[in-house]
Each structure stands twice: as structure tokens, then as C-alpha cells.
Design a protein around this motif. Structure first.
Motif, mmCIF file in Angstrom:
data_model
loop_
_atom_site.group_PDB
_atom_site.id
_atom_site.type_symbol
_atom_site.label_atom_id
_atom_site.label_comp_id
_atom_site.label_asym_id
_atom_site.label_seq_id
_atom_site.Cartn_x
_atom_site.Cartn_y
_atom_site.Cartn_z
ATOM 1 N N UNK A 10 0.817 -1.220 0.000
ATOM 2 C CA UNK A 10 0.000 0.000 0.000
ATOM 3 C C UNK A 10 0.853 1.273 0.000
ATOM 4 N N UNK A 11 2.163 1.133 0.172
ATOM 5 C CA UNK A 11 3.053 2.297 0.183
ATOM 6 C C UNK A 11 3.076 2.986 -1.189
ATOM 7 N N UNK A 12 2.791 2.212 -2.243
ATOM 8 C CA UNK A 12 2.813 2.752 -3.608
ATOM 9 C C UNK A 12 1.469 2.510 -4.283
ATOM 10 N N UNK A 13 1.037 3.487 -5.058
ATOM 11 C CA UNK A 13 -0.237 3.385 -5.768
ATOM 12 C C UNK A 13 -0.190 2.274 -6.821
ATOM 13 N N UNK A 14 0.966 2.144 -7.495
ATOM 14 C CA UNK A 14 1.113 1.120 -8.542
ATOM 15 C C UNK A 14 2.598 0.854 -8.795
ATOM 16 N N UNK A 15 2.879 -0.062 -9.705
ATOM 17 C CA UNK A 15 4.250 -0.440 -10.020
ATOM 18 C C UNK A 15 5.032 0.744 -10.596
ATOM 19 N N UNK A 16 4.379 1.568 -11.411
ATOM 20 C CA UNK A 16 5.046 2.719 -12.013
ATOM 21 C C UNK A 16 5.577 3.689 -10.973
ATOM 22 N N UNK A 17 4.796 3.919 -9.926
ATOM 23 C CA UNK A 17 5.217 4.831 -8.858
ATOM 24 C C UNK A 17 6.457 4.282 -8.146
ATOM 25 N N UNK A 18 6.456 2.981 -7.891
ATOM 26 C CA UNK A 18 7.621 2.334 -7.262
ATOM 27 C C UNK A 18 8.841 2.455 -8.177
ATOM 28 N N UNK A 19 8.658 2.155 -9.448
ATOM 29 C CA UNK A 19 9.768 2.188 -10.393
ATOM 30 C C UNK A 19 10.351 3.589 -10.516
ATOM 31 N N UNK A 20 9.493 4.599 -10.560
ATOM 32 C CA UNK A 20 9.961 5.992 -10.657
ATOM 33 C C UNK A 20 10.842 6.351 -9.468
ATOM 34 N N UNK A 21 10.449 5.901 -8.277
ATOM 35 C CA UNK A 21 11.241 6.197 -7.074
ATOM 36 C C UNK A 21 12.606 5.511 -7.139
ATOM 37 N N UNK A 22 12.618 4.267 -7.620
ATOM 38 C CA UNK A 22 13.881 3.525 -7.733
ATOM 39 C C UNK A 22 14.805 4.198 -8.747
ATOM 40 N N UNK A 23 14.252 4.562 -9.915
ATOM 41 C CA UNK A 23 15.063 5.158 -10.986
ATOM 42 C C UNK A 23 15.711 6.458 -10.521
ATOM 43 N N UNK A 24 14.999 7.250 -9.712
ATOM 44 C CA UNK A 24 15.560 8.510 -9.190
ATOM 45 C C UNK A 24 16.832 8.266 -8.396
ATOM 46 N N UNK A 25 16.866 7.159 -7.644
ATOM 47 C CA UNK A 25 18.034 6.841 -6.814
ATOM 48 C C UNK A 25 19.236 6.393 -7.645
ATOM 49 N N UNK A 26 18.970 5.963 -8.868
ATOM 50 C CA UNK A 26 20.046 5.415 -9.709
ATOM 51 C C UNK A 26 20.249 6.256 -10.963
ATOM 52 N N UNK A 27 20.299 7.574 -10.780
ATOM 53 C CA UNK A 27 20.512 8.478 -11.912
ATOM 54 C C UNK A 27 21.866 8.183 -12.545
ATOM 55 N N UNK A 28 21.913 8.309 -13.876
ATOM 56 C CA UNK A 28 23.162 8.047 -14.580
ATOM 57 C C UNK A 28 23.388 6.572 -14.859
ATOM 58 N N UNK A 29 22.439 5.747 -14.427
ATOM 59 C CA UNK A 29 22.544 4.318 -14.670
ATOM 60 C C UNK A 29 21.355 3.883 -15.521
ATOM 61 N N UNK A 30 21.471 2.694 -16.097
ATOM 62 C CA UNK A 30 20.440 2.194 -17.005
ATOM 63 C C UNK A 30 19.812 0.940 -16.419
ATOM 64 N N UNK A 31 18.496 0.872 -16.506
ATOM 65 C CA UNK A 31 17.772 -0.311 -16.056
ATOM 66 C C UNK A 31 18.031 -1.438 -17.041
ATOM 67 N N UNK A 32 18.717 -2.471 -16.574
ATOM 68 C CA UNK A 32 19.110 -3.563 -17.466
ATOM 69 C C UNK A 32 18.185 -4.764 -17.350
ATOM 70 N N UNK A 33 17.693 -5.020 -16.146
ATOM 71 C CA UNK A 33 16.928 -6.253 -15.940
ATOM 72 C C UNK A 33 15.853 -6.048 -14.890
ATOM 73 N N UNK A 34 14.681 -6.621 -15.155
ATOM 74 C CA UNK A 34 13.591 -6.616 -14.181
ATOM 75 C C UNK A 34 13.026 -8.026 -14.115
ATOM 76 N N UNK A 35 12.866 -8.512 -12.899
ATOM 77 C CA UNK A 35 12.214 -9.807 -12.695
ATOM 78 C C UNK A 35 11.096 -9.609 -11.687
ATOM 79 N N UNK A 36 9.973 -10.222 -11.969
ATOM 80 C CA UNK A 36 8.863 -10.209 -11.021
ATOM 81 C C UNK A 36 8.522 -11.661 -10.727
#
Length: 199
Positions: free
Chosen positions: A16-42
Motif C-alpha cells: 500500500x506504500x505505492x499506488x502502482x508499479x510505475x510509482x515504485x519504479x519511478x522512485x527507484x530510478x531517481x536513486x540510480x541516476x546516470x545508470x540504465x535499467x538492465x533487468x527486471x524480474x517479477x
């Protein structure tokens, strides 16, 4: 609790901390500026990076295990270029067979041509991005293949596809598309060599 693994760092949180997966992903990406998302597993299933946007509105479930991996841009770029060079080698081996399939009007041949056209389009996008990222254009390297010639071949290829000229398509696949593939491979190999020397 949702279990999250980012580059080997584990954490858990309430869904419930995040409205959806996109909101979670946006927060993660902010922490890793200058890096590229290479892999996602669910839940241990790979999610193709080009399908991530389709999941943005997904509601997070309490039993999820999400694993993401970020890599430095240059490392990602080297990996992508290496994969594309391998892809080109694999395509070259199939051209003669695809040409034969097209000549006799087999649907498999047309499916392969569609895949090839998409692959060439992706290579052109990668070439443009390579120039932007590295500053190196194909003309900066020794190459005996004229860029205008490549443009002419690709124009002929598109025309033959649109008119479904089987003989022309077959001829292009055997005689001229290998030149296009060689052009891209030469450029990507040269860029790779420069990046590896500077890495």
C-alpha cells in the motif's frame, strides 16, 4: 510484504506504500541516476525492458518479489553493441535460406523479412544513438562501404517489400543486404573497440 532486490540490496515494504508499479519504479530510478535499467524480474520471471511501460498501472500485490538491476550507461552500451554484432552474424547465416523461401512465396520467408526489417530499423536507431553518445560517426572509421550505397539498398528493399516483388527481394537478400549488415557490423565493432580502450 513486497520483497524488493535492487542490485543485490534487499528491502521489504507494504504494497500500500505505492499506488502502482510505475510509482515504485519511478522512485527507484531517481536513486540510480546516470545508470540504465538492465533487468527486471517479477516473481523470478524476466520482464522484457521494452514491456515495462505496460506494467506501470499494475497494482502491487503483497506476495510480490521484484528484482531490478541497474548498470552504468557505458557498460550497458557495450553489452548492447556486443549483442547486436552477434545478432548480425546470426542473420547473415540465414539470408540465403530466407531468400529461397521468399522466391517460392513461403509465408515463413515473409515473416523473416519482417523481422529483418525491424532488426535493420533497430540497428539504425542504435547507430544514431551511438553517434550521439560517443561522437563517432561511421565516417570517422576506415570503411570501404559508402553510406549512400547503403541508403540506396535500403530504399530498394522497402520498395520491393511494398510492391511484393519476390524476385527483387530475393536478389536483395542474397546480394545486397549482406553489404548493409557488414556496414553496421563494421561501425559497431569500431565503436566497441573505442569504448573498450577507454573503459
Amino acid at each position: 510484504m513486497v520483497k524488493l532486490n535492487i542490485n543485490g540490496n534487499f528491502e521489504t515494504f507494504e504494497s500500500s506504500k505505492y499506488k502502482n508499479f510505475g510509482e515504485l519504479l519511478d522512485e527507484i530510478v531517481k536513486k540510480y541516476k546516470g545508470m540504465v535499467l538492465k533487468e527486471v524480474k517479477i516473481n523470478d520471471k524476466d520482464v522484457p525492458i521494452n514491456r515495462i511501460d505496460e506494467l506501470r498501472d499494475a497494482i502491487l500485490d503483497e506476495d510480490l518479489e521484484i528484482s531490478v538491476q541497474f548498470v552504468p550507461l557505458q557498460e550497458f552500451f557495450i553489452s548492447t553493441l556486443t549483442d547486436v554484432v552477434d545478432y548480425i552474424s546470426n542473420i547473415e547465416k540465414l539470408l540465403e535460406k530466407v531468400s529461397s523461401n521468399v522466391l517460392v512465396g513461403e509465408s515463413e520467408g515473409f515473416n523473416n523479412i519482417k523481422d529483418l526489417a525491424e532488426g535493420i530499423s533497430a540497428m539504425e536507431n542504435l547507430r544514431v544513438n551511438s553517434i550521439k553518445m560517443t561522437g563517432y560517426a561511421p565516417s570517422d572509421f576506415e570503411n570501404n562501404i559508402d553510406e549512400k550505397r547503403i541508403t540506396e539498398i535500403l530504399t530498394d528493399f522497402v520498395t520491393a517489400l511494398e510492391t511484393r516483388d519476390l524476385i527483387e527481394l530475393s536478389d536483395l537478400l542474397e546480394e545486397k543486404i549482406p553489404l548493409v549488415l557488414e556496414y553496421y557490423r563494421n561501425y559497431f565493432m569500431n565503436v566497441l573497440n573505442v569504448l573498450k580502450q577507454n573503459n
